[in-house]
Design a protein around this motif. Sequence first.
Motif, PDB file in Angstrom:
ATOM      1  N   ALA A 195       0.922  -1.114  -0.036  1.00  0.00           N
ATOM      2  CA  ALA A 195       0.071  -0.075  -0.054  1.00  0.00           C
ATOM      3  C   ALA A 195       0.790   1.308  -0.003  1.00  0.00           C
ATOM      4  O   ALA A 195       1.870   1.300   0.556  1.00  0.00           O
ATOM      5  CB  ALA A 195      -1.035   0.072   1.209  1.00  0.00           C
ATOM      6  N   ASP A 196       0.345   1.951  -0.686  1.00  0.00           N
ATOM      7  CA  ASP A 196       1.210   3.507  -0.690  1.00  0.00           C
ATOM      8  C   ASP A 196       0.532   4.223   0.667  1.00  0.00           C
ATOM      9  O   ASP A 196      -0.032   3.772   1.683  1.00  0.00           O
ATOM     10  CB  ASP A 196       0.804   4.432  -1.849  1.00  0.00           C
ATOM     11  N   ILE A 197       1.054   5.640   0.609  1.00  0.00           N
ATOM     12  CA  ILE A 197       0.989   6.440   1.837  1.00  0.00           C
ATOM     13  C   ILE A 197      -0.604   6.750   2.063  1.00  0.00           C
ATOM     14  O   ILE A 197      -0.989   6.941   3.320  1.00  0.00           O
ATOM     15  CB  ILE A 197       1.755   7.683   1.716  1.00  0.00           C
ATOM     16  N   GLU A 198      -1.283   6.615   0.934  1.00  0.00           N
ATOM     17  CA  GLU A 198      -2.681   6.783   1.138  1.00  0.00           C
ATOM     18  C   GLU A 198      -3.666   5.394   1.500  1.00  0.00           C
ATOM     19  O   GLU A 198      -4.717   5.369   1.426  1.00  0.00           O
ATOM     20  CB  GLU A 198      -3.212   7.472  -0.057  1.00  0.00           C
ATOM     21  N   GLN A 199      -2.745   4.204   1.693  1.00  0.00           N
ATOM     22  CA  GLN A 199      -3.292   3.044   1.991  1.00  0.00           C
ATOM     23  C   GLN A 199      -4.315   2.396   0.886  1.00  0.00           C
ATOM     24  O   GLN A 199      -5.033   1.700   1.013  1.00  0.00           O
ATOM     25  CB  GLN A 199      -4.366   3.198   3.323  1.00  0.00           C
ATOM     26  N   THR A 200      -3.774   2.666  -0.362  1.00  0.00           N
ATOM     27  CA  THR A 200      -4.357   2.278  -1.746  1.00  0.00           C
ATOM     28  C   THR A 200      -3.668   0.847  -2.026  1.00  0.00           C
ATOM     29  O   THR A 200      -2.304   0.745  -2.342  1.00  0.00           O
ATOM     30  CB  THR A 200      -4.173   3.044  -2.849  1.00  0.00           C
ATOM     31  N   LEU A 201      -4.419  -0.304  -1.703  1.00  0.00           N
ATOM     32  CA  LEU A 201      -3.633  -1.574  -1.976  1.00  0.00           C
ATOM     33  C   LEU A 201      -3.402  -1.830  -3.402  1.00  0.00           C
ATOM     34  O   LEU A 201      -4.271  -1.613  -4.337  1.00  0.00           O
ATOM     35  CB  LEU A 201      -4.664  -2.892  -1.403  1.00  0.00           C
ATOM     36  N   ALA A 202      -2.254  -2.457  -3.694  1.00  0.00           N
ATOM     37  CA  ALA A 202      -1.727  -2.842  -4.838  1.00  0.00           C
ATOM     38  C   ALA A 202      -1.479  -4.296  -4.546  1.00  0.00           C
ATOM     39  O   ALA A 202      -0.515  -4.626  -3.808  1.00  0.00           O
ATOM     40  CB  ALA A 202      -0.682  -1.973  -5.458  1.00  0.00           C
ATOM     41  N   TYR A 203      -1.832  -5.265  -5.761  1.00  0.00           N
ATOM     42  CA  TYR A 203      -1.458  -6.688  -5.590  1.00  0.00           C
ATOM     43  C   TYR A 203      -0.404  -7.305  -6.729  1.00  0.00           C
ATOM     44  O   TYR A 203      -0.024  -6.368  -7.707  1.00  0.00           O
ATOM     45  CB  TYR A 203      -2.648  -7.431  -5.889  1.00  0.00           C
ATOM     46  N   GLY A 204       0.409  -7.828  -6.102  1.00  0.00           N
ATOM     47  CA  GLY A 204       1.485  -8.463  -7.078  1.00  0.00           C
ATOM     48  C   GLY A 204       2.741  -7.518  -7.434  1.00  0.00           C
ATOM     49  O   GLY A 204       3.421  -7.716  -8.312  1.00  0.00           O
ATOM     50  N   VAL A 205       2.859  -6.644  -6.654  1.00  0.00           N
ATOM     51  CA  VAL A 205       4.171  -5.636  -6.776  1.00  0.00           C
ATOM     52  C   VAL A 205       5.359  -6.289  -6.367  1.00  0.00           C
ATOM     53  O   VAL A 205       6.496  -6.160  -7.109  1.00  0.00           O
ATOM     54  CB  VAL A 205       3.851  -4.313  -5.745  1.00  0.00           C
ATOM     55  N   HIS A 206       5.533  -7.117  -5.504  1.00  0.00           N
ATOM     56  CA  HIS A 206       6.733  -7.990  -5.091  1.00  0.00           C
ATOM     57  C   HIS A 206       6.642  -9.418  -4.961  1.00  0.00           C
ATOM     58  O   HIS A 206       7.229  -9.872  -4.102  1.00  0.00           O
ATOM     59  CB  HIS A 206       7.465  -7.327  -3.741  1.00  0.00           C
ATOM     60  N   GLY A 207       5.698 -10.096  -5.665  1.00  0.00           N
ATOM     61  CA  GLY A 207       5.386 -11.276  -5.637  1.00  0.00           C
ATOM     62  C   GLY A 207       4.192 -11.698  -6.508  1.00  0.00           C
ATOM     63  O   GLY A 207       3.828 -10.927  -7.330  1.00  0.00           O
ATOM     64  N   PRO A 208       3.692 -12.894  -6.205  1.00  0.00           N
ATOM     65  CA  PRO A 208       2.392 -13.490  -7.226  1.00  0.00           C
ATOM     66  C   PRO A 208       1.188 -12.487  -6.994  1.00  0.00           C
ATOM     67  O   PRO A 208       1.011 -11.928  -5.883  1.00  0.00           O
ATOM     68  CB  PRO A 208       2.101 -14.551  -6.608  1.00  0.00           C
ATOM     69  N   LYS A 209       0.678 -12.254  -8.250  1.00  0.00           N
ATOM     70  CA  LYS A 209      -0.677 -11.418  -8.277  1.00  0.00           C
ATOM     71  C   LYS A 209      -1.947 -12.193  -7.743  1.00  0.00           C
ATOM     72  O   LYS A 209      -2.864 -11.775  -7.205  1.00  0.00           O
ATOM     73  CB  LYS A 209      -0.872 -10.891  -9.544  1.00  0.00           C
ATOM     74  N   ARG A 210      -1.704 -13.662  -7.891  1.00  0.00           N
ATOM     75  CA  ARG A 210      -2.746 -14.678  -7.406  1.00  0.00           C
ATOM     76  C   ARG A 210      -2.348 -15.492  -6.483  1.00  0.00           C
ATOM     77  O   ARG A 210      -1.059 -16.385  -6.855  1.00  0.00           O
ATOM     78  CB  ARG A 210      -3.496 -14.970  -8.834  1.00  0.00           C
ATOM     79  N   LEU A 211      -3.093 -16.080  -5.588  1.00  0.00           N
ATOM     80  CA  LEU A 211      -2.597 -17.139  -4.817  1.00  0.00           C
ATOM     81  C   LEU A 211      -4.138 -18.181  -4.958  1.00  0.00           C
ATOM     82  O   LEU A 211      -5.068 -17.699  -4.491  1.00  0.00           O
ATOM     83  CB  LEU A 211      -2.634 -16.890  -3.504  1.00  0.00           C
ATOM     84  N   ILE A 212      -3.762 -19.160  -5.537  1.00  0.00           N
ATOM     85  CA  ILE A 212      -5.047 -20.145  -5.600  1.00  0.00           C
ATOM     86  C   ILE A 212      -4.655 -21.421  -4.549  1.00  0.00           C
ATOM     87  O   ILE A 212      -3.598 -22.411  -5.225  1.00  0.00           O
ATOM     88  CB  ILE A 212      -5.053 -20.785  -7.158  1.00  0.00           C
ATOM     89  N   VAL A 213      -5.326 -21.787  -3.818  1.00  0.00           N
ATOM     90  CA  VAL A 213      -5.307 -23.138  -2.959  1.00  0.00           C
ATOM     91  C   VAL A 213      -5.897 -24.134  -3.510  1.00  0.00           C
ATOM     92  O   VAL A 213      -7.298 -24.202  -3.725  1.00  0.00           O
ATOM     93  CB  VAL A 213      -5.533 -22.585  -1.635  1.00  0.00           C
ATOM     94  N   VAL A 214      -5.304 -25.567  -3.868  1.00  0.00           N
ATOM     95  CA  VAL A 214      -6.163 -26.468  -3.868  1.00  0.00           C
ATOM     96  C   VAL A 214      -6.142 -27.406  -2.706  1.00  0.00           C
ATOM     97  O   VAL A 214      -5.282 -27.656  -2.350  1.00  0.00           O
ATOM     98  CB  VAL A 214      -5.203 -27.286  -5.049  1.00  0.00           C
ATOM     99  N   LEU A 215      -7.597 -27.234  -2.075  1.00  0.00           N
ATOM    100  CA  LEU A 215      -7.641 -27.823  -0.815  1.00  0.00           C
ATOM    101  C   LEU A 215      -8.121 -29.243  -1.038  1.00  0.00           C
ATOM    102  O   LEU A 215      -9.233 -29.621  -1.663  1.00  0.00           O
ATOM    103  CB  LEU A 215      -9.133 -27.050  -0.330  1.00  0.00           C
ATOM    104  N   VAL A 216      -7.404 -30.157  -0.647  1.00  0.00           N
ATOM    105  CA  VAL A 216      -7.486 -31.571  -0.674  1.00  0.00           C
ATOM    106  C   VAL A 216      -8.389 -32.035   0.425  1.00  0.00           C
ATOM    107  O   VAL A 216      -7.986 -32.121   1.565  1.00  0.00           O
ATOM    108  CB  VAL A 216      -6.524 -32.260  -0.763  1.00  0.00           C
ATOM    109  N   GLN A 217      -9.572 -32.629   0.279  1.00  0.00           N
ATOM    110  CA  GLN A 217     -10.568 -32.976   1.266  1.00  0.00           C
ATOM    111  C   GLN A 217     -10.104 -34.400   1.498  1.00  0.00           C
ATOM    112  O   GLN A 217     -10.696 -35.407   1.153  1.00  0.00           O
ATOM    113  CB  GLN A 217     -11.879 -32.947   0.954  1.00  0.00           C
ATOM    114  N   ASP A 218      -9.121 -34.525   2.618  1.00  0.00           N
ATOM    115  CA  ASP A 218      -8.708 -35.913   2.882  1.00  0.00           C
ATOM    116  C   ASP A 218      -9.017 -36.295   4.465  1.00  0.00           C
ATOM    117  O   ASP A 218      -8.201 -37.354   5.044  1.00  0.00           O
ATOM    118  CB  ASP A 218      -7.104 -35.939   2.781  1.00  0.00           C
ATOM    119  N   LEU A 219     -10.016 -35.587   4.960  1.00  0.00           N
ATOM    120  CA  LEU A 219     -10.447 -36.206   6.463  1.00  0.00           C
ATOM    121  C   LEU A 219     -11.501 -37.148   6.262  1.00  0.00           C
ATOM    122  O   LEU A 219     -12.351 -37.170   5.197  1.00  0.00           O
ATOM    123  CB  LEU A 219     -10.931 -34.714   7.102  1.00  0.00           C
TER     124      LEU A 219
END
Length: 220
Positions: A195-219
């Motif tokens: 976020a900048d000084i005005e707290q405006t969020l920006a995604y993917g600036v220093h890493g992945p733009k998206r995180l996708i979790v493949v949730l394995v139902q193994d219970l």
Amino acid sequence: MTDARTAILGRLRAAGGSGPLPDLDTAVLERRQWPAAERIERLRKGMEAVHTEFLEATPATWPAVVRALCDREGLKNLLFGPSCEAGAELAKGWAPGGTQLMPYDRPVEAFKDELFTGVDAGFTSTVGGVAETGGLLLMPGSAEPRLMSLVPPIHIALLRASTIQDTFWSAVKALGWGRSLPPNALLISGPSKTADIEQTLAYGVHGPKRLIVVLVQDLA
């Protein structure tokens, strides 16, 4: 270091009396416990609040779920660790054509340009999750280097429901990190953001733009 430690403990004892320092009371940390289904829901709610995406799978179907995601997104390639258990399982049934698997099996110096400019997504396993705050626990190493979850614009992470812990405290206990803390453990709650000084969020600036979790139902 010993003199500094002695001085610090001396000041603490002076402030609190002359008796021995009390043992750490961990009971309050262990009271936060939820049923398995609620652990999953809490983790998802916390992570989805910061733009993490989830896909459902079973122990038998998760490689196909990852493949379908890659084809649906039109990804040219997927970086993976061929020597880790999840990476080997992913590659076992990967059909030719469409998204190509790119093994991370060389020193970074050998394919630096390709890694930083030619990778569409990276796939990693996880060692657990934290329900209370919402997050994934990763332990990068030679089989799955840190760059796999840091450099590609999309990070696809495999999470088994059975490894989700109630709290970070319970995760530390379950993984044995209280006895020997790993040198490169990660807690990831969502895609990269700043976020900048005005707290405006920006995604993917220093890493992945998206995180996708493949949730394995193994219970059970």
